[in-house]
Write a protein that holds these residues in place. Structure first.
Motif, PDB file in Angstrom:
ATOM      1  N   ALA A 124      -1.513  -7.611  -3.754  1.00  0.00           N
ATOM      2  CA  ALA A 124      -0.645  -6.476  -4.046  1.00  0.00           C
ATOM      3  C   ALA A 124      -1.315  -5.525  -5.017  1.00  0.00           C
ATOM      4  CB  ALA A 124       0.679  -6.958  -4.634  1.00  0.00           C
ATOM      5  N   ILE A 125      -0.938  -4.254  -4.901  1.00  0.00           N
ATOM      6  CA  ILE A 125      -1.269  -3.233  -5.892  1.00  0.00           C
ATOM      7  C   ILE A 125       0.036  -2.772  -6.532  1.00  0.00           C
ATOM      8  CG2 ILE A 125      -2.009  -0.850  -6.260  1.00  0.00           C
ATOM      9  CD1 ILE A 125      -4.109  -1.156  -4.190  1.00  0.00           C
ATOM     10  N   ALA A 126       0.028  -2.697  -7.869  1.00  0.00           N
ATOM     11  CA  ALA A 126       1.140  -2.081  -8.591  1.00  0.00           C
ATOM     12  C   ALA A 126       0.575  -0.895  -9.359  1.00  0.00           C
ATOM     13  CB  ALA A 126       1.778  -3.087  -9.543  1.00  0.00           C
TER      14      ALA A 126
ATOM     15  N   ILE B  74       7.676   6.493  -9.487  1.00  0.00           N
ATOM     16  CA  ILE B  74       6.277   6.363  -9.105  1.00  0.00           C
ATOM     17  C   ILE B  74       5.422   7.442  -9.777  1.00  0.00           C
ATOM     18  CG2 ILE B  74       6.844   5.288  -6.898  1.00  0.00           C
ATOM     19  CD1 ILE B  74       6.153   7.892  -5.512  1.00  0.00           C
ATOM     20  N   GLU B  75       4.199   7.054 -10.130  1.00  0.00           N
ATOM     21  CA  GLU B  75       3.290   7.959 -10.826  1.00  0.00           C
ATOM     22  C   GLU B  75       1.979   8.111 -10.073  1.00  0.00           C
ATOM     23  OE1 GLU B  75       3.635   7.845 -15.304  1.00  0.00           O
ATOM     24  OE2 GLU B  75       4.229   5.780 -14.828  1.00  0.00           O
ATOM     25  N   VAL B  76       2.067   8.030  -8.726  1.00  0.00           N
ATOM     26  CA  VAL B  76       0.897   8.165  -7.886  1.00  0.00           C
ATOM     27  C   VAL B  76       1.376   8.729  -6.542  1.00  0.00           C
ATOM     28  CG1 VAL B  76       1.114   5.870  -6.854  1.00  0.00           C
ATOM     29  CG2 VAL B  76      -1.142   6.916  -7.017  1.00  0.00           C
TER      30      VAL B  76
ATOM     31  N   ILE C 219       1.998  -2.678  -1.419  1.00  0.00           N
ATOM     32  CA  ILE C 219       1.486  -1.472  -2.075  1.00  0.00           C
ATOM     33  C   ILE C 219       2.679  -0.803  -2.757  1.00  0.00           C
ATOM     34  CG2 ILE C 219       0.105   0.621  -1.804  1.00  0.00           C
ATOM     35  CD1 ILE C 219      -1.295  -1.841  -0.702  1.00  0.00           C
ATOM     36  N   MET C 220       2.731  -0.896  -4.068  1.00  0.00           N
ATOM     37  CA  MET C 220       3.903  -0.433  -4.816  1.00  0.00           C
ATOM     38  C   MET C 220       3.537   0.654  -5.818  1.00  0.00           C
ATOM     39  SD  MET C 220       6.595  -1.902  -3.736  1.00  0.00           S
ATOM     40  CE  MET C 220       7.131  -3.298  -2.778  1.00  0.00           C
ATOM     41  N   GLY C 221       4.463   1.604  -5.995  1.00  0.00           N
ATOM     42  CA  GLY C 221       4.203   2.759  -6.841  1.00  0.00           C
ATOM     43  C   GLY C 221       4.474   2.551  -8.308  1.00  0.00           C
ATOM     44  N   CYS C 222       5.080   1.425  -8.683  1.00  0.00           N
ATOM     45  CA  CYS C 222       5.297   1.108 -10.095  1.00  0.00           C
ATOM     46  C   CYS C 222       5.477  -0.392 -10.220  1.00  0.00           C
ATOM     47  CB  CYS C 222       6.522   1.852 -10.649  1.00  0.00           C
ATOM     48  SG  CYS C 222       8.096   1.167 -10.104  1.00  0.00           S
TER      49      CYS C 222
ATOM     50  N   SER D 247       8.664  -8.707  14.858  1.00  0.00           N
ATOM     51  CA  SER D 247       9.605  -9.657  15.458  1.00  0.00           C
ATOM     52  C   SER D 247       9.170 -11.098  15.202  1.00  0.00           C
ATOM     53  CB  SER D 247       9.730  -9.412  16.965  1.00  0.00           C
ATOM     54  OG  SER D 247       8.510  -9.685  17.623  1.00  0.00           O
ATOM     55  N   GLY D 248       8.007 -11.265  14.578  1.00  0.00           N
ATOM     56  CA  GLY D 248       7.522 -12.594  14.251  1.00  0.00           C
ATOM     57  C   GLY D 248       6.868 -13.328  15.404  1.00  0.00           C
ATOM     58  N   ARG D 249       6.592 -12.628  16.514  1.00  0.00           N
ATOM     59  CA  ARG D 249       6.008 -13.288  17.675  1.00  0.00           C
ATOM     60  C   ARG D 249       4.491 -13.309  17.658  1.00  0.00           C
ATOM     61  NH1 ARG D 249       9.632 -16.799  19.265  1.00  0.00           N
ATOM     62  NH2 ARG D 249      11.682 -15.825  19.500  1.00  0.00           N
ATOM     63  N   THR D 250       3.888 -12.627  16.706  1.00  0.00           N
ATOM     64  CA  THR D 250       2.447 -12.756  16.500  1.00  0.00           C
ATOM     65  C   THR D 250       2.184 -12.730  15.007  1.00  0.00           C
ATOM     66  OG1 THR D 250       0.249 -11.862  17.003  1.00  0.00           O
ATOM     67  CG2 THR D 250       1.996 -10.267  16.636  1.00  0.00           C
ATOM     68  N   LYS D 251       1.195 -13.474  14.580  1.00  0.00           N
ATOM     69  CA  LYS D 251       0.860 -13.546  13.167  1.00  0.00           C
ATOM     70  C   LYS D 251      -0.443 -12.820  12.843  1.00  0.00           C
ATOM     71  CE  LYS D 251       4.400 -16.205  12.449  1.00  0.00           C
ATOM     72  NZ  LYS D 251       5.596 -15.658  11.784  1.00  0.00           N
ATOM     73  N   GLU D 252      -1.024 -12.160  13.842  1.00  0.00           N
ATOM     74  CA  GLU D 252      -2.322 -11.528  13.641  1.00  0.00           C
ATOM     75  C   GLU D 252      -2.190 -10.198  12.921  1.00  0.00           C
ATOM     76  OE1 GLU D 252      -4.952  -9.233  16.688  1.00  0.00           O
ATOM     77  OE2 GLU D 252      -5.491 -11.342  16.858  1.00  0.00           O
ATOM     78  N   GLY D 253      -3.074  -9.944  11.954  1.00  0.00           N
ATOM     79  CA  GLY D 253      -3.142  -8.643  11.310  1.00  0.00           C
ATOM     80  C   GLY D 253      -2.283  -8.536  10.070  1.00  0.00           C
ATOM     81  N   ILE D 254      -2.334  -7.359   9.470  1.00  0.00           N
ATOM     82  CA  ILE D 254      -1.705  -7.134   8.165  1.00  0.00           C
ATOM     83  C   ILE D 254      -0.239  -6.743   8.317  1.00  0.00           C
ATOM     84  CG2 ILE D 254      -1.732  -5.688   6.092  1.00  0.00           C
ATOM     85  CD1 ILE D 254      -4.766  -5.410   6.516  1.00  0.00           C
ATOM     86  N   TYR D 255       0.583  -7.325   7.477  1.00  0.00           N
ATOM     87  CA  TYR D 255       1.988  -6.949   7.339  1.00  0.00           C
ATOM     88  C   TYR D 255       2.111  -6.220   6.002  1.00  0.00           C
ATOM     89  CZ  TYR D 255       7.104  -7.494   7.477  1.00  0.00           C
ATOM     90  OH  TYR D 255       8.456  -7.265   7.522  1.00  0.00           O
ATOM     91  N   TYR D 256       2.418  -4.928   6.071  1.00  0.00           N
ATOM     92  CA  TYR D 256       2.465  -4.113   4.850  1.00  0.00           C
ATOM     93  C   TYR D 256       3.878  -4.051   4.275  1.00  0.00           C
ATOM     94  CZ  TYR D 256      -2.249  -2.269   5.657  1.00  0.00           C
ATOM     95  OH  TYR D 256      -3.600  -2.132   5.815  1.00  0.00           O
ATOM     96  N   ILE D 257       3.943  -4.166   2.968  1.00  0.00           N
ATOM     97  CA  ILE D 257       5.172  -3.899   2.218  1.00  0.00           C
ATOM     98  C   ILE D 257       4.881  -2.721   1.305  1.00  0.00           C
ATOM     99  CG2 ILE D 257       6.809  -4.790   0.522  1.00  0.00           C
ATOM    100  CD1 ILE D 257       6.028  -7.627   1.482  1.00  0.00           C
ATOM    101  N   SER D 258       5.674  -1.666   1.374  1.00  0.00           N
ATOM    102  CA  SER D 258       5.493  -0.539   0.458  1.00  0.00           C
ATOM    103  C   SER D 258       6.860   0.003   0.078  1.00  0.00           C
ATOM    104  CB  SER D 258       4.633   0.567   1.089  1.00  0.00           C
ATOM    105  OG  SER D 258       5.244   1.073   2.247  1.00  0.00           O
ATOM    106  N   CYS D 259       6.969   0.456  -1.148  1.00  0.00           N
ATOM    107  CA  CYS D 259       8.281   0.849  -1.657  1.00  0.00           C
ATOM    108  C   CYS D 259       8.654   2.260  -1.200  1.00  0.00           C
ATOM    109  CB  CYS D 259       8.307   0.772  -3.181  1.00  0.00           C
ATOM    110  SG  CYS D 259       7.106   1.826  -4.009  1.00  0.00           S
ATOM    111  N   PRO D 260       9.970   2.545  -1.157  1.00  0.00           N
ATOM    112  CA  PRO D 260      10.383   3.924  -0.909  1.00  0.00           C
ATOM    113  C   PRO D 260      10.023   4.775  -2.121  1.00  0.00           C
ATOM    114  CG  PRO D 260      12.262   2.595  -1.533  1.00  0.00           C
ATOM    115  CD  PRO D 260      11.115   1.648  -1.403  1.00  0.00           C
ATOM    116  N   THR D 261       9.784   6.040  -1.899  1.00  0.00           N
ATOM    117  CA  THR D 261       9.436   6.902  -3.032  1.00  0.00           C
ATOM    118  C   THR D 261      10.672   7.132  -3.900  1.00  0.00           C
ATOM    119  OG1 THR D 261       9.853   8.816  -1.615  1.00  0.00           O
ATOM    120  CG2 THR D 261       7.577   8.065  -1.822  1.00  0.00           C
ATOM    121  N   CYS D 262      10.442   7.178  -5.185  1.00  0.00           N
ATOM    122  CA  CYS D 262      11.525   7.452  -6.131  1.00  0.00           C
ATOM    123  C   CYS D 262      10.930   8.090  -7.381  1.00  0.00           C
ATOM    124  CB  CYS D 262      12.297   6.180  -6.483  1.00  0.00           C
ATOM    125  SG  CYS D 262      11.425   5.078  -7.616  1.00  0.00           S
ATOM    126  N   GLY D 263      11.766   8.404  -8.346  1.00  0.00           N
ATOM    127  CA  GLY D 263      11.316   9.109  -9.543  1.00  0.00           C
ATOM    128  C   GLY D 263      10.446   8.295 -10.465  1.00  0.00           C
TER     129      GLY D 263
END
Length: 360
Positions: A312-314, A269-271, A295-298, A251-267
């Motif tokens: 980021a990891i690709a 990704i190779e991991v 954290i992205m799968g491709c 909700s943006g009311r605290t800035k502490e800690g990690i905000y993760y972005i990760s992709c939905p699985t699809c055809g």
């Protein structure tokens, strides 16, 4: 996101609630409070999870008197939860940092007056904890178990305390559904200056409560409403704190800690992206710096997302890229990729707090 409402600042122990204070996280033990070893164990687990304030049930005199030994054994503000028997509040007050009363069952004005006087003596606040399922008869008969009935109950009891010269107040308006919870807090917010404790009561299992709480608490926080929160879950105590922290973050009311972005699985990704993400998250639970990690799968989405991420990891076929602030740092294989990524995050965390100390 709307600006947060400016409310009166009160203190629950050493935790400020309201005003410009950080939004605090609360939870509640489920042990019988008189079972001191188990209650201490639960409180310590909540503290480790990141809880700021803990509420304990005071069901009888044994629970109330147990607070004398419990208070010095834990280092966190304690709230005594009182229903029906106002004398229990009087017994508990010397050993807690806040008294929660339920207006629907605490009793007459004289009983409220007695509780208020001892809270004044010990300089601790009162939480007026309104529940839709236990409204006073005069409000339920007129309004039913509605948000309007909850608001009228809260206003009536606020006026009772104010008439006694007591203004160290916080208020909660809890229903078991999202709609009434949202409406009640929205109706009351412009009518009183006191801080709000947000929650959906009897919210159910982890799955159900997470969704209800995210909708109700998250919605209110986005509107600038709320000063302290509890996520009520039928289950593990630590999960209440975990979900509450996530709601504050998203909700943006605290800035502490990690905000993760990760992709939905699809055809593409190779991991095993689920496994990779869990490996990363399990290693970084201690990070307090406000970092955005992708954290992205491709590479299809990764390079674009990486522009807005701190790191980021690709993943690719057997190897992958580490990207920092949109720039490729290195290309590595398998576990080496994750290990290097962990090191980069650790360094970013250290740099953040070093720069903060230097005022940069």
């Amino acid at each position: 996101m709307m600006q947060r409402y400016k409310t009166k600042k009160i203190y629950v122990g050493n935790v400020a609630v309201g005003g410009d204070s950080p939004i605090s996280i609360q939870s509640m033990t489920y042990s019988k409070t008189a079972n001191i070893p188990t209650t201490i164990e639960q409180i310590e687990a909540l503290m480790l999870a990141g809880c700021d304030i803990v509420r304990v049930a005071i069901s009888d005199e044994e629970d109330a008197l147990a607070l004398r030994a419990l208070r010095p054994a834990v280092n966190i503000p304690l709230v005594a939860d009182i229903h029906f028997r106002h004398k229990l509040a009087i017994l508990a007050t010397p050993y807690v940092d806040c008294i929660r009363i339920n207006p629907g069952n605490i009793g007459s004005k004289e009983k409220i007056k007695e509780v208020t006087h001892i809270c004044q003596e010990y300089k601790i606040p009162i939480r007026i904890g309104v529940n839709s399922g236990s409204l006073e008869s005069q409000f339920e008969q007129k309004y039913g178990q509605s948000s309007r009935g909850m608001v009228e109950s809260a206003l009536y009891h606020i006026s009772l305390l104010e008439d006694l010269g007591f203004t160290e107040i916080k208020v909660s308006l809890k229903a078991s559904d999202v709609e009434r919870t949202l409406e009640a807090y929205r109706l009351l917010r412009p009518l009183t200056p006191y801080p709000f404790h947000l929650g959906v009561t009897e919210a159910g299992t982890l799955f159900d409560s997470t969704i209800k709480s995210a909708m109700a608490l998250g919605g209110l926080l986005l509107e600038g409403i709320g000063d302290t929160i509890r996520v009520s879950i039928t289950g593990e105590l630590e999960k209440e704190v975990e979900v509450a922290r996530a709601i504050l973050k998203f909700s943006g009311r605290t800035k502490e800690g990690i905000y993760y972005i990760s992709c939905p699985t699809c055809g593409r990704i190779e991991v095993d992206l689920v496994e990779a993400l869990e490996k990363v998250k399990s290693r970084l639970t201690h990070i307090k710096a406000p970092l955005v990690l992708s954290i992205m799968g491709c590479a299809v989405n990764a390079l674009g997302e990486a522009k807005s991420a701190d790191l980021a990891i690709a993943f690719g076929h057997g190897d992958g890229l580490i990207i920092k602030k949109g720039e490729i740092v290195c290309k590595l294989k398998g576990d080496d990729l994750i290990e290097r990524f962990i090191l980069e995050v650790e360094q970013a965390n250290q740099d953040y707090f070093k720069n903060k100390e230097l005022g940069q």
